[in-house]
Every structure is written in C-alpha cells, then in structure tokens.
Design a protein around this motif. Structure first.
Motif, PDB file in Angstrom:
ATOM      1  N   LEU A 149       5.198   3.297 -12.536  1.00  0.00           N
ATOM      2  CA  LEU A 149       4.985   4.278 -13.604  1.00  0.00           C
ATOM      3  C   LEU A 149       6.301   4.660 -14.283  1.00  0.00           C
ATOM      4  CD1 LEU A 149       2.329   6.691 -12.017  1.00  0.00           C
ATOM      5  CD2 LEU A 149       2.012   5.137 -13.952  1.00  0.00           C
ATOM      6  N   GLY A 150       7.395   4.641 -13.541  1.00  0.00           N
ATOM      7  CA  GLY A 150       8.681   4.989 -14.133  1.00  0.00           C
ATOM      8  C   GLY A 150       9.351   3.828 -14.834  1.00  0.00           C
ATOM      9  N   THR A 151       9.304   2.635 -14.242  1.00  0.00           N
ATOM     10  CA  THR A 151      10.079   1.512 -14.783  1.00  0.00           C
ATOM     11  C   THR A 151       9.432   0.858 -15.994  1.00  0.00           C
ATOM     12  OG1 THR A 151       9.055   0.093 -13.104  1.00  0.00           O
ATOM     13  CG2 THR A 151      11.260   0.943 -12.633  1.00  0.00           C
ATOM     14  N   VAL A 152       8.092   0.859 -16.102  1.00  0.00           N
ATOM     15  CA  VAL A 152       7.433   0.166 -17.216  1.00  0.00           C
ATOM     16  C   VAL A 152       7.830   0.738 -18.580  1.00  0.00           C
ATOM     17  CG1 VAL A 152       5.202  -0.242 -18.316  1.00  0.00           C
ATOM     18  CG2 VAL A 152       5.521  -0.800 -15.914  1.00  0.00           C
ATOM     19  N   PRO A 153       7.691   2.061 -18.819  1.00  0.00           N
ATOM     20  CA  PRO A 153       8.146   2.562 -20.127  1.00  0.00           C
ATOM     21  C   PRO A 153       9.648   2.419 -20.318  1.00  0.00           C
ATOM     22  CG  PRO A 153       7.563   4.388 -18.669  1.00  0.00           C
ATOM     23  CD  PRO A 153       7.110   3.144 -17.992  1.00  0.00           C
ATOM     24  N   GLY A 154      10.404   2.507 -19.223  1.00  0.00           N
ATOM     25  CA  GLY A 154      11.853   2.372 -19.342  1.00  0.00           C
ATOM     26  C   GLY A 154      12.282   1.001 -19.819  1.00  0.00           C
ATOM     27  N   VAL A 155      11.633  -0.062 -19.342  1.00  0.00           N
ATOM     28  CA  VAL A 155      12.055  -1.409 -19.708  1.00  0.00           C
ATOM     29  C   VAL A 155      11.760  -1.707 -21.176  1.00  0.00           C
ATOM     30  CG1 VAL A 155       9.938  -2.668 -19.142  1.00  0.00           C
ATOM     31  CG2 VAL A 155      12.152  -3.769 -18.817  1.00  0.00           C
ATOM     32  N   ARG A 174       0.835  -1.199   0.000  1.00  0.00           N
ATOM     33  CA  ARG A 174       0.000   0.000   0.000  1.00  0.00           C
ATOM     34  C   ARG A 174       0.872   1.252   0.000  1.00  0.00           C
ATOM     35  NH1 ARG A 174      -3.740  -2.238   4.976  1.00  0.00           N
ATOM     36  NH2 ARG A 174      -4.598  -4.052   3.872  1.00  0.00           N
ATOM     37  N   GLY A 175       0.310   2.336  -0.485  1.00  0.00           N
ATOM     38  CA  GLY A 175       1.056   3.588  -0.494  1.00  0.00           C
ATOM     39  C   GLY A 175       1.477   3.988  -1.889  1.00  0.00           C
ATOM     40  N   PRO A 176       1.879   5.245  -2.059  1.00  0.00           N
ATOM     41  CA  PRO A 176       2.181   5.780  -3.396  1.00  0.00           C
ATOM     42  C   PRO A 176       3.516   5.328  -3.979  1.00  0.00           C
ATOM     43  CG  PRO A 176       2.585   7.449  -1.718  1.00  0.00           C
ATOM     44  CD  PRO A 176       1.993   6.272  -1.004  1.00  0.00           C
ATOM     45  N   LEU A 177       4.453   4.855  -3.161  1.00  0.00           N
ATOM     46  CA  LEU A 177       5.779   4.537  -3.683  1.00  0.00           C
ATOM     47  C   LEU A 177       5.719   3.441  -4.735  1.00  0.00           C
ATOM     48  CD1 LEU A 177       8.805   5.024  -3.593  1.00  0.00           C
ATOM     49  CD2 LEU A 177       8.967   3.359  -1.730  1.00  0.00           C
ATOM     50  N   THR A 178       4.910   2.422  -4.524  1.00  0.00           N
ATOM     51  CA  THR A 178       4.783   1.340  -5.501  1.00  0.00           C
ATOM     52  C   THR A 178       4.315   1.878  -6.843  1.00  0.00           C
ATOM     53  OG1 THR A 178       4.308  -0.279  -3.766  1.00  0.00           O
ATOM     54  CG2 THR A 178       3.673  -0.856  -6.017  1.00  0.00           C
ATOM     55  N   ARG A 179       3.307   2.750  -6.825  1.00  0.00           N
ATOM     56  CA  ARG A 179       2.783   3.315  -8.073  1.00  0.00           C
ATOM     57  C   ARG A 179       3.834   4.163  -8.783  1.00  0.00           C
ATOM     58  NH1 ARG A 179      -1.588   4.073  -4.561  1.00  0.00           N
ATOM     59  NH2 ARG A 179      -1.084   6.282  -4.301  1.00  0.00           N
ATOM     60  N   LEU A 180       4.580   4.956  -8.027  1.00  0.00           N
ATOM     61  CA  LEU A 180       5.599   5.810  -8.634  1.00  0.00           C
ATOM     62  C   LEU A 180       6.682   4.977  -9.323  1.00  0.00           C
ATOM     63  CD1 LEU A 180       6.063   8.493  -5.822  1.00  0.00           C
ATOM     64  CD2 LEU A 180       4.965   8.815  -8.041  1.00  0.00           C
ATOM     65  N   LEU A 202      10.281  -4.557  -5.245  1.00  0.00           N
ATOM     66  CA  LEU A 202       9.964  -5.887  -5.768  1.00  0.00           C
ATOM     67  C   LEU A 202       8.750  -5.847  -6.699  1.00  0.00           C
ATOM     68  CD1 LEU A 202      10.546  -8.102  -2.609  1.00  0.00           C
ATOM     69  CD2 LEU A 202      11.883  -8.146  -4.723  1.00  0.00           C
ATOM     70  N   ALA A 203       7.749  -5.026  -6.350  1.00  0.00           N
ATOM     71  CA  ALA A 203       6.570  -4.901  -7.204  1.00  0.00           C
ATOM     72  C   ALA A 203       6.940  -4.293  -8.554  1.00  0.00           C
ATOM     73  CB  ALA A 203       5.507  -4.047  -6.516  1.00  0.00           C
ATOM     74  N   ALA A 204       7.784  -3.253  -8.527  1.00  0.00           N
ATOM     75  CA  ALA A 204       8.227  -2.633  -9.778  1.00  0.00           C
ATOM     76  C   ALA A 204       9.047  -3.612 -10.609  1.00  0.00           C
ATOM     77  CB  ALA A 204       9.039  -1.375  -9.476  1.00  0.00           C
ATOM     78  N   THR A 205       9.911  -4.389  -9.960  1.00  0.00           N
ATOM     79  CA  THR A 205      10.707  -5.387 -10.661  1.00  0.00           C
ATOM     80  C   THR A 205       9.809  -6.420 -11.328  1.00  0.00           C
ATOM     81  OG1 THR A 205      12.602  -5.132  -9.180  1.00  0.00           O
ATOM     82  CG2 THR A 205      12.443  -7.192 -10.387  1.00  0.00           C
ATOM     83  N   PHE A 206       8.776  -6.872 -10.627  1.00  0.00           N
ATOM     84  CA  PHE A 206       7.874  -7.879 -11.182  1.00  0.00           C
ATOM     85  C   PHE A 206       7.120  -7.350 -12.400  1.00  0.00           C
ATOM     86  CE2 PHE A 206       3.522  -9.632 -11.263  1.00  0.00           C
ATOM     87  CZ  PHE A 206       3.828 -10.943 -11.616  1.00  0.00           C
ATOM     88  N   ARG A 256      11.588   9.582 -12.054  1.00  0.00           N
ATOM     89  CA  ARG A 256      12.687   9.703 -13.025  1.00  0.00           C
ATOM     90  C   ARG A 256      13.756   8.651 -12.773  1.00  0.00           C
ATOM     91  NH1 ARG A 256      13.452  16.335 -13.059  1.00  0.00           N
ATOM     92  NH2 ARG A 256      11.590  16.805 -14.313  1.00  0.00           N
ATOM     93  N   LEU A 257      14.078   8.438 -11.520  1.00  0.00           N
ATOM     94  CA  LEU A 257      15.049   7.413 -11.169  1.00  0.00           C
ATOM     95  C   LEU A 257      14.551   6.036 -11.596  1.00  0.00           C
ATOM     96  CD1 LEU A 257      17.592   6.401  -9.677  1.00  0.00           C
ATOM     97  CD2 LEU A 257      16.236   6.413  -7.578  1.00  0.00           C
TER      98      LEU A 257
END
Length: 262
Positions: free
Chosen positions: A81-87, A72-78, A183-187, A144-145
């Motif tokens: 949102l950044g890593t998907v277009p980057g990959v 829960r919380g905004p960090l997962t969403r942030l 981990l969520a962003a990595t997945f 951005r990171l």
C-alpha cells in the motif's frame, strides 16, 4: 543483445539473487552498477530495465515463500500500500524532473553505512548476550516508510528491500517476517513502475523504455537464484540472516560512497 551479453546478464542475476533473496533484497541495487558499467545500459533506461529484472525475478522467491506461508500477515499489505503510489510518483519525477544521482547516492551511503554497521554490531551483541528486542514500528510508520522507499525505487530502479529490510529488522522485526513482505512489495511496485515507464516512453523522447532482452536475461537468472535463496532462508539461523543483511547494507552503502568519490 548478443548471446555473450545475455549469458553474462543471466549469470549476474543468478549469483546476486542467491545471496540477497534470503534477507528480502531483490539484488537490483547490486545489478544496477553491473548494467551500467559492464553491460552498457544508458540512463535513464537502466531504471526500467532494473524494474523489469525485478518483475521477472520476483516470482521465484515469492513462490517459495508462499509455499512456506511467509506471505501471510499484514506486513505485506502495508508495504504494498505504501510503495505502489510511491513508485508512480518516482517514475514521473525521474522522467520529467531528472534529478541528479549524486544527492541520492550520498543519502543512501549516509543511511546504509551506519545502519549496516549498527545492525552487524547489534546482532553480534545479541548473540553474545540475550537482550530484549526493540519494539516493532507501528503500521502507520511502516506505510510511510514504504511510500518513501517506493519513490526512491521509481526514480532509481532499486529494490525496496535493500532499504526496507535493514530498517525494519533494525527496528526489531525478524528477518523471516520482513524478507517475504519486502520481496512482495518490490515485485508489485516493479510491475507498476515498469508499466509506468513503458507508458511514459510513448510520449517522451530518449532512452526511457527498458532494454527488454537484457532485462529478461537478468531476470531469468534472478528467477532461479531467488527461488534457491528463498529455499535456503528457513535453513539459516536468524543471527546469520541479520549479519548477512547488515553486510549487504554496508556493501550497498559502500558502492554508492565509491561512486560519489569518483
């Protein structure tokens, strides 16, 4: 793939993920040299195979974090949102531009070796003296990171947590907050990246598609190890988690430094 290779891949994924999951690192960055040097996966197929590992292994730790409310919380969403277009951009660069790995390895070594050392020293100093924690980065900076890390993950098949974790924790965020989001962003990015490579393999020659059987074997090991690692995380003190993350950053940077010197 014979049974012995599959068993070795399962064991490698299990052992690596147990150690790395508590701090938000999927372990793919440590699995990559095992796949190349021990299991014989050629380049660039090792990149989507590593992404496949993240896809299969990720739900283990995420299920545990979800039960604990860590997603829960905004960090997962942030981060997502950044890593998907980057990959996606990284996967296209990997297939068509084929950047040499030497520059990337040098950049990772230069970034993570001092960052890991600083994180360890800062953690030990904070344990000895209670100091004011650093101010957390802004949402725009985090996104951005995450995008930059997503590009690197798409090119080289590394888990974004291996870069995002040390940087965000070093900027003052608690490990318990960073680990589930990383981990969520990595997945999510691994799902997108593996799918992108699978599509590109239909129109491009060479070893671009993942080694499905080996990626699944490693991923099943990571699935079990990731769940166990996420189970252990709330039972470990913040100081121990920060030290573990710093040591892992030093280890990752050291691996790439050794590869550069060969």
């Amino acid at each position: 793939m014979d049974w012995s290779t599959g068993l070795l891949g399962f064991a490698a994924g299990l052992l690596i993920s147990v150690v790395t999951a508590p701090v938000g690192v999927s372990g793919a960055v440590f699995l990559l040299p095992v796949q190349v040097s021990v299991l014989g996966v050629p380049s660039p197929a090792v990149t989507p195979t590593n992404l496949l590992y993240n896809v299969v292994a990720g739900p283990g730790a995420l299920l545990r974090h979800h039960r604990n409310g860590g997603l829960r919380g905004p960090l997962t969403r942030l981060l997502v949102l950044g890593t998907v277009p980057g990959v996606v951009v990284g996967a296209v660069i990997r297939v068509f531009a084929v950047p040499g790995p030497s520059v990337f390895r040098l950049l990772i070594a230069v970034l993570l070796l001092p960052l890991g050392g600083w994180l360890c020293l800062r953690t030990l100093h904070r344990a000895a003296r209670r100091t004011t924690p650093a101010r957390e980065p802004s949402p725009r900076t985090v996104t951005r990171l995450a995008m930059a890390v997503g590009v690197a993950g798409g090119i080289y098949g590394i888990g974004g947590g291996s870069l995002l974790g040390p940087i965000l924790v070093g900027r003052g965020m608690p490990v318990a907050k960073v680990a589930p989001a990383a981990l969520a962003a990595t997945f999510v990015t691994s799902v997108v990246g593996a799918g992108t490579y699978a599509l590109l393999s239909l129109t491009t020659t060479g070893d671009i598609a993942p080694y499905w059987s080996l990626g699944l074997a490693c991923g099943l090991g990571g699935l079990c190890g990731g769940y166990l690692g996420a189970y252990l995380q709330p039972r470990l003190p913040e100081t121990a988690l920060r030290l573990l993350l710093g040591v892992l950053a030093l280890g990752i940077g050291g691996i790439y430094a050794v590869q550069i010197l060969r």
